[in-house]
Design an enzyme around this catalytic site. Structure first.
Site, PDB file in Angstrom:
ATOM      1  N   LYS A  58     117.494  30.146 -10.970  1.00  0.00           N
ATOM      2  CA  LYS A  58     116.220  29.728 -10.898  1.00  0.00           C
ATOM      3  C   LYS A  58     116.126  28.289 -11.236  1.00  0.00           C
ATOM      4  N   GLY A 122     129.039  51.113 -25.505  1.00  0.00           N
ATOM      5  CA  GLY A 122     128.472  52.674 -25.481  1.00  0.00           C
ATOM      6  C   GLY A 122     129.097  53.636 -24.269  1.00  0.00           C
ATOM      7  N   ALA A 190     125.380  36.338   3.589  1.00  0.00           N
ATOM      8  CA  ALA A 190     124.247  35.487   3.826  1.00  0.00           C
ATOM      9  C   ALA A 190     123.071  36.329   3.295  1.00  0.00           C
ATOM     10  N   ILE A 193     122.018  36.238  -2.606  1.00  0.00           N
ATOM     11  CA  ILE A 193     122.685  35.019  -3.520  1.00  0.00           C
ATOM     12  C   ILE A 193     123.339  34.149  -2.573  1.00  0.00           C
ATOM     13  N   VAL A 246     135.153  38.428   7.919  1.00  0.00           N
ATOM     14  CA  VAL A 246     136.251  37.852   7.073  1.00  0.00           C
ATOM     15  C   VAL A 246     137.694  38.571   7.241  1.00  0.00           C
ATOM     16  N   VAL A 282     128.665  39.651  -1.609  1.00  0.00           N
ATOM     17  CA  VAL A 282     128.535  40.733  -0.598  1.00  0.00           C
ATOM     18  C   VAL A 282     127.932  42.011  -1.265  1.00  0.00           C
ATOM     19  N   HIS A 456      89.491  26.554  -2.627  1.00  0.00           N
ATOM     20  CA  HIS A 456      90.002  25.476  -1.604  1.00  0.00           C
ATOM     21  C   HIS A 456      90.208  24.083  -2.413  1.00  0.00           C
TER      22      HIS A 456
HETATM   23  P1  FAD Z   1     121.678  44.438 -15.959  1.00  0.00           P
HETATM   24  O1  FAD Z   1     121.013  43.368 -16.084  1.00  0.00           O
HETATM   25  O2  FAD Z   1     122.808  44.446 -15.345  1.00  0.00           O
HETATM   26  O3  FAD Z   1     122.090  44.875 -17.514  1.00  0.00           O
HETATM   27  C1  FAD Z   1     123.042  45.795 -17.907  1.00  0.00           C
HETATM   28  C2  FAD Z   1     123.410  45.637 -19.249  1.00  0.00           C
HETATM   29  O4  FAD Z   1     124.108  46.718 -19.678  1.00  0.00           O
HETATM   30  C3  FAD Z   1     124.296  44.489 -19.411  1.00  0.00           C
HETATM   31  O5  FAD Z   1     123.968  43.691 -20.357  1.00  0.00           O
HETATM   32  C4  FAD Z   1     125.639  45.052 -19.485  1.00  0.00           C
HETATM   33  O6  FAD Z   1     126.347  44.315 -20.401  1.00  0.00           O
HETATM   34  C5  FAD Z   1     125.355  46.215 -20.291  1.00  0.00           C
HETATM   35  N1  FAD Z   1     126.213  47.345 -20.238  1.00  0.00           N
HETATM   36  C6  FAD Z   1     126.825  47.890 -19.208  1.00  0.00           C
HETATM   37  N2  FAD Z   1     127.633  49.040 -19.397  1.00  0.00           N
HETATM   38  C7  FAD Z   1     127.603  49.049 -21.015  1.00  0.00           C
HETATM   39  C8  FAD Z   1     128.216  49.899 -21.960  1.00  0.00           C
HETATM   40  N3  FAD Z   1     129.113  50.868 -21.375  1.00  0.00           N
HETATM   41  N4  FAD Z   1     127.806  49.664 -23.082  1.00  0.00           N
HETATM   42  C9  FAD Z   1     127.008  48.588 -23.566  1.00  0.00           C
HETATM   43  N5  FAD Z   1     126.474  47.895 -22.709  1.00  0.00           N
HETATM   44  C10 FAD Z   1     126.818  48.191 -21.318  1.00  0.00           C
HETATM   45  N6  FAD Z   1     116.526  40.141  -9.696  1.00  0.00           N
HETATM   46  C11 FAD Z   1     115.191  39.561  -9.447  1.00  0.00           C
HETATM   47  O7  FAD Z   1     114.226  40.527  -9.502  1.00  0.00           O
HETATM   48  N7  FAD Z   1     114.776  38.468  -9.162  1.00  0.00           N
HETATM   49  C12 FAD Z   1     115.683  37.436  -8.871  1.00  0.00           C
HETATM   50  O8  FAD Z   1     115.353  36.494  -8.927  1.00  0.00           O
HETATM   51  C13 FAD Z   1     117.085  37.700  -9.008  1.00  0.00           C
HETATM   52  N8  FAD Z   1     117.919  36.945  -9.250  1.00  0.00           N
HETATM   53  C14 FAD Z   1     119.200  37.294  -9.196  1.00  0.00           C
HETATM   54  C15 FAD Z   1     120.126  36.244  -9.164  1.00  0.00           C
HETATM   55  C16 FAD Z   1     121.492  36.558  -9.220  1.00  0.00           C
HETATM   56  C17 FAD Z   1     122.825  35.625  -9.216  1.00  0.00           C
HETATM   57  C18 FAD Z   1     122.044  37.889  -9.541  1.00  0.00           C
HETATM   58  C19 FAD Z   1     123.623  38.315  -9.734  1.00  0.00           C
HETATM   59  C20 FAD Z   1     121.160  38.899  -9.807  1.00  0.00           C
HETATM   60  C21 FAD Z   1     119.812  38.599  -9.677  1.00  0.00           C
HETATM   61  N9  FAD Z   1     118.739  39.453  -9.722  1.00  0.00           N
HETATM   62  C22 FAD Z   1     117.218  39.092  -9.443  1.00  0.00           C
HETATM   63  C23 FAD Z   1     119.158  40.974 -10.101  1.00  0.00           C
HETATM   64  C24 FAD Z   1     118.877  41.256 -11.437  1.00  0.00           C
HETATM   65  O9  FAD Z   1     119.561  40.393 -11.896  1.00  0.00           O
HETATM   66  C25 FAD Z   1     119.119  42.822 -11.521  1.00  0.00           C
HETATM   67  O10 FAD Z   1     118.244  43.511 -10.818  1.00  0.00           O
HETATM   68  C26 FAD Z   1     118.751  42.886 -13.099  1.00  0.00           C
HETATM   69  O11 FAD Z   1     119.639  42.349 -13.883  1.00  0.00           O
HETATM   70  C27 FAD Z   1     119.050  44.917 -13.281  1.00  0.00           C
HETATM   71  O12 FAD Z   1     118.762  45.136 -14.378  1.00  0.00           O
HETATM   72  P2  FAD Z   1     119.463  46.153 -15.468  1.00  0.00           P
HETATM   73  O13 FAD Z   1     118.680  46.091 -16.609  1.00  0.00           O
HETATM   74  O14 FAD Z   1     119.536  47.262 -14.411  1.00  0.00           O
HETATM   75  O15 FAD Z   1     120.824  45.744 -15.449  1.00  0.00           O
HETATM   76  P1  NAD Z   2     122.811  41.337  -0.739  1.00  0.00           P
HETATM   77  O1  NAD Z   2     122.955  42.851  -0.318  1.00  0.00           O
HETATM   78  O2  NAD Z   2     121.567  40.701  -0.661  1.00  0.00           O
HETATM   79  O3  NAD Z   2     123.353  40.462   0.461  1.00  0.00           O
HETATM   80  C1  NAD Z   2     125.015  40.820   0.826  1.00  0.00           C
HETATM   81  C2  NAD Z   2     125.405  40.072   2.090  1.00  0.00           C
HETATM   82  O4  NAD Z   2     126.651  40.179   2.307  1.00  0.00           O
HETATM   83  C3  NAD Z   2     124.587  41.027   3.388  1.00  0.00           C
HETATM   84  O5  NAD Z   2     123.993  40.371   4.207  1.00  0.00           O
HETATM   85  C4  NAD Z   2     125.624  41.884   4.012  1.00  0.00           C
HETATM   86  O6  NAD Z   2     125.804  42.106   5.419  1.00  0.00           O
HETATM   87  C5  NAD Z   2     126.746  40.726   3.753  1.00  0.00           C
HETATM   88  N1  NAD Z   2     128.147  41.539   3.673  1.00  0.00           N
HETATM   89  C6  NAD Z   2     128.632  42.345   3.244  1.00  0.00           C
HETATM   90  N2  NAD Z   2     129.892  42.669   3.315  1.00  0.00           N
HETATM   91  C7  NAD Z   2     130.365  41.383   4.045  1.00  0.00           C
HETATM   92  C8  NAD Z   2     131.705  41.047   4.293  1.00  0.00           C
HETATM   93  N3  NAD Z   2     132.740  41.618   4.285  1.00  0.00           N
HETATM   94  N4  NAD Z   2     131.754  39.675   4.981  1.00  0.00           N
HETATM   95  C9  NAD Z   2     130.638  38.947   5.194  1.00  0.00           C
HETATM   96  N5  NAD Z   2     129.271  39.401   4.900  1.00  0.00           N
HETATM   97  C10 NAD Z   2     129.306  40.539   4.259  1.00  0.00           C
HETATM   98  O7  NAD Z   2     123.735  40.986  -2.007  1.00  0.00           O
HETATM   99  P2  NAD Z   2     123.926  39.762  -2.785  1.00  0.00           P
HETATM  100  O8  NAD Z   2     123.354  38.462  -2.019  1.00  0.00           O
HETATM  101  O9  NAD Z   2     125.298  39.853  -3.095  1.00  0.00           O
HETATM  102  O10 NAD Z   2     123.098  39.883  -3.958  1.00  0.00           O
HETATM  103  C11 NAD Z   2     123.040  41.105  -4.805  1.00  0.00           C
HETATM  104  C12 NAD Z   2     121.774  41.820  -5.083  1.00  0.00           C
HETATM  105  O11 NAD Z   2     121.359  41.083  -6.276  1.00  0.00           O
HETATM  106  C13 NAD Z   2     120.721  41.755  -4.120  1.00  0.00           C
HETATM  107  O12 NAD Z   2     120.848  42.996  -3.198  1.00  0.00           O
HETATM  108  C14 NAD Z   2     119.408  41.644  -5.015  1.00  0.00           C
HETATM  109  O13 NAD Z   2     119.086  43.126  -5.201  1.00  0.00           O
HETATM  110  C15 NAD Z   2     119.801  40.864  -6.402  1.00  0.00           C
HETATM  111  N6  NAD Z   2     119.483  39.606  -6.046  1.00  0.00           N
HETATM  112  C16 NAD Z   2     118.150  39.325  -6.116  1.00  0.00           C
HETATM  113  C17 NAD Z   2     117.756  38.055  -6.074  1.00  0.00           C
HETATM  114  C18 NAD Z   2     116.142  37.738  -5.902  1.00  0.00           C
HETATM  115  O14 NAD Z   2     115.337  38.807  -6.060  1.00  0.00           O
HETATM  116  N7  NAD Z   2     115.711  36.650  -5.716  1.00  0.00           N
HETATM  117  C19 NAD Z   2     118.630  36.965  -6.132  1.00  0.00           C
HETATM  118  C20 NAD Z   2     119.908  37.317  -6.188  1.00  0.00           C
HETATM  119  C21 NAD Z   2     120.249  38.655  -6.085  1.00  0.00           C
END
Ligand code: FAD
Ligand code: NAD
Length: 487
Positions: A58, A122, A190, A193, A246, A282, A456
């Site tokens: 963000k 852990g 698409a 992410i 792909v 993906v 408004h």
């Molecule tokens: P995580 O955030 O993945 O945290 C897990 C933690 O556990 C990590 O710190 C990891 O190092 C630790 N861990 C794992 N295994 C072990 C172990 N064995 N011992 C010790 N530590 C361990 N979600 C939204 O709602 N809004 C968004 O705008 C959004 N944007 C995103 C953008 C991107 C680019 C990505 C990749 C994800 C985004 N997400 C978004 C998804 C969001 O980040 C995840 O849904 C969320 O972080 C999940 O929370 P979690 O606590 O389950 O796991």
């Molecule tokens: P996604 O599931 O949102 O999208 C993956 C896309 O890749 C899908 O449209 C799928 O059809 C396509 N795909 C899968 N395999 C493929 C292939 N071999 N070739 C071409 N296309 C393929 O997953 P993401 O974008 O990687 O994000 C992961 C997760 O992280 C999301 O599902 C979401 O839960 C979380 N996230 C959330 C936010 C947010 O809340 N704004 C932002 C980023 C990520």
């Protein structure tokens, strides 16, 4: 370090840190093991979300949007700024400052709540036991707890046909860390992410191509909204190619001339594209590697997610799991709510969690947001329904902002008028959707929303008008009534 904890959490992401804080608030003795190391090799709380997910993405979306606006929209306001430049390292520094403040904030919250932060790995051994291996070769220890909470999150799915190399073919973390704008950027996928990070680099000048395997754009969203979003993104020069499978991605050349060549199929046609960088986005997979000792009988489902019951219990007594690692929407707020609810269950309370009202937001411009069922879902279930759709073009505030693309669409039950879903594309719909989350949580009708005063001029008036439109009586959009007016 204690001999025995009430609650031992593995994972300090949104699910784990919220579970830890809520459990501590409820009087339990809590520790949280987390293995995350930041780029300087310093332990950092907040998991994916704060370190390489929600927050850094963000931050870059905001920076790139400002740049894009300055380039394309300021002149219309009469604001002249001359030559524009981009300093990517500075943009990245701002991003790092924001994430640093937030991850440090979690550490402070742990301290304030008396939670022990155990920095390292852990592994669940058996009921009540966790092996903890501190970073930097510290001594391995066995910790005991009445309740073990797994919140180990998720990680990017890797494709054998496009293996990550950390520089040219990268995952989302790599794409958040580019130190210059790629000339030609390819993205596989698409989804969330793909479109968010595609928007970032495209706004900064990358020629961006998204290769999406399925024919439908954003299949989890309402079709009407997804179609309009696709139109808007294509207008912004995001080249989204649907039904593109792909076949391979390989680097070629050396040094500055190194590129990534991608072969893919579109229909029957084999195509080749060349990029300076390729992002593979993906989907994400549950993070369970090295998490469970061989004797620990924690069941996984066929996709590798940890199986839990309604109270987040795994198959191993005393061991619970929450967040991305148990599946469902992989969203931070879903994990946070599970963390809070689980802590309350462990304290003997009876909290509730409503998965029907988990909002989804895609932070593009325009933003996409929704809650509840799509029109396609309602139709396929055979539920009688009505919709009300109002474009932002009819909203004064949207016009003043210069962001009129998109609409608000509400779906209500035809007989009871209960709101079944809300779907939005437009400015700040990430914020507007929350009104409908509250409405649905209280099982409001569209008439309830129609009878609430909305300020408004605000964007929220579009939500109000959409509620009026369900009954075919919006004020600021002319609409022919198909049904008889209510007396
Ligand atoms: P995580 O955030 O993945 O945290 C897990 C933690 O556990 C990590 O710190 C990891 O190092 C630790 N861990 C794992 N295994 C072990 C172990 N064995 N011992 C010790 N530590 C361990 N979600 C939204 O709602 N809004 C968004 O705008 C959004 N944007 C995103 C953008 C991107 C680019 C990505 C990749 C994800 C985004 N997400 C978004 C998804 C969001 O980040 C995840 O849904 C969320 O972080 C999940 O929370 P979690 O606590 O389950 O796991
Ligand atoms: P996604 O599931 O949102 O999208 C993956 C896309 O890749 C899908 O449209 C799928 O059809 C396509 N795909 C899968 N395999 C493929 C292939 N071999 N070739 C071409 N296309 C393929 O997953 P993401 O974008 O990687 O994000 C992961 C997760 O992280 C999301 O599902 C979401 O839960 C979380 N996230 C959330 C936010 C947010 O809340 N704004 C932002 C980023 C990520």
């Amino acid at each position: 370090m204690s001999d025995k904890y009430d609650v031992l959490v593995i994972g300090g992401g949104p699910a784990g840190y919220v579970a830890a804080i809520r459990a501590a608030q409820l009087g339990m003795q809590v520790a949280c093991i987390d293995k995350w190391l930041d780029p300087d090799d310093k332990p950092s709380l907040g998991g994916t979300c704060l370190n390489v997910g929600c927050i850094p993405s963000k931050a870059l979306l905001e920076s790139s949007e400002i740049f894009h606006r300055a380039q394309h929209e300021y002149a219309e306001h009469g604001v002249e700024i001359g030559d524009l430049g981009i300093d990517v390292p500075r943009m990245q520094k701002r991003k790092a400052k924001i994430t640093g403040e937030l991850t440090g904030g979690i550490a402070s919250l742990f301290k304030a709540n008396g939670i022990e932060w155990l920095q390292g790995h852990g592994q669940v051994q058996d009921s009540g036991k966790v092996a903890f291996k501190p970073h930097k070769g510290g001594k391995k220890q066995t910790l005991e707890a009445d309740n073990i909470v797994i919140a180990s999150g998720s990680e990017p799915v890797a494709l054998d046909i496009a293996p990550f190399d950390g520089e040219y073919i990268v995952d989302s973390s790599g794409a958040l860390a580019f130190d210059e704008v790629p000339g030609r950027l390819g993205i596989i996928g698409a989804g969330y992410i793909g479109v968010e990070l595609g928007s970032v680099w495209s706004r900064l000048g990358s020629e961006t191509v998204l290769l999406e395997a399925v024919e439908d754009f954003l299949p989890i969203a309402d079709r009407q909204i997804a179609r309009e979003a696709l139109k808007q993104f294509r207008k912004q020069d995001l080249d989204i190619r649907l039904g593109a499978r792909v076949l391979s991605a390989k680097t070629k050349g050396r040094g500055k001339n190194k590129t990534v060549v991608v072969e893919y199929e579109e229909g029957q046609d084999k195509q080749t594209a060349e990029f300076d960088r390729l992002i593979v986005a993906v989907g994400r997979r549950p993070c369970t590697d090295g998490l469970l000792a061989s004797g620990a009988r924690v069941e996984l489902d066929d996709k590798g997610f940890i199986s839990v019951n309604d109270a987040f219990r795994t198959s191993l007594p005393g061991v619970y799991a929450i967040g991305d690692v148990i599946g469902g929407p992989m969203l931070a707020h879903k994990g946070m709510e599970e963390g809070s609810v689980l802590a309350e269950i462990l304290a003997g309370q009876k909290p509730h969690i409503n998965y029907l009202t988990v909002p989804s937001v895609v932070y593009t411009a325009p933003e996409i947001a929704w809650v509840g069922k799509t029109e396609e879902q309602v139709k396929s279930e055979g539920t009688p329904y009505r919709t009300g759709t109002i474009p932002f073009a009819a909203n004064g505030r949207a016009k003043a902002l210069g962001q009129q693309a998109g609409m608000v669409k509400l779906i209500a039950h035809e007989e009871t008028d209960e709101i079944l879903g809300a779907h939005m594309l437009g400015p700040f719909v990430s914020e507007l959707i929350q009104e409908m989350v509250v409405a649905m949580e209280f099982r409001a009708s569209s008439e309830d929303i129609a009878r609430i005063i909305h300020g408004h001029p605000t964007l929220s008036e579009t939500v109000h008008e959409a509620a009026l439109a369900v009954d075919e009586r919006p004020i600021h959009v002319a609409m022919r009534r198909r049904r008889k007016a209510k007396s």
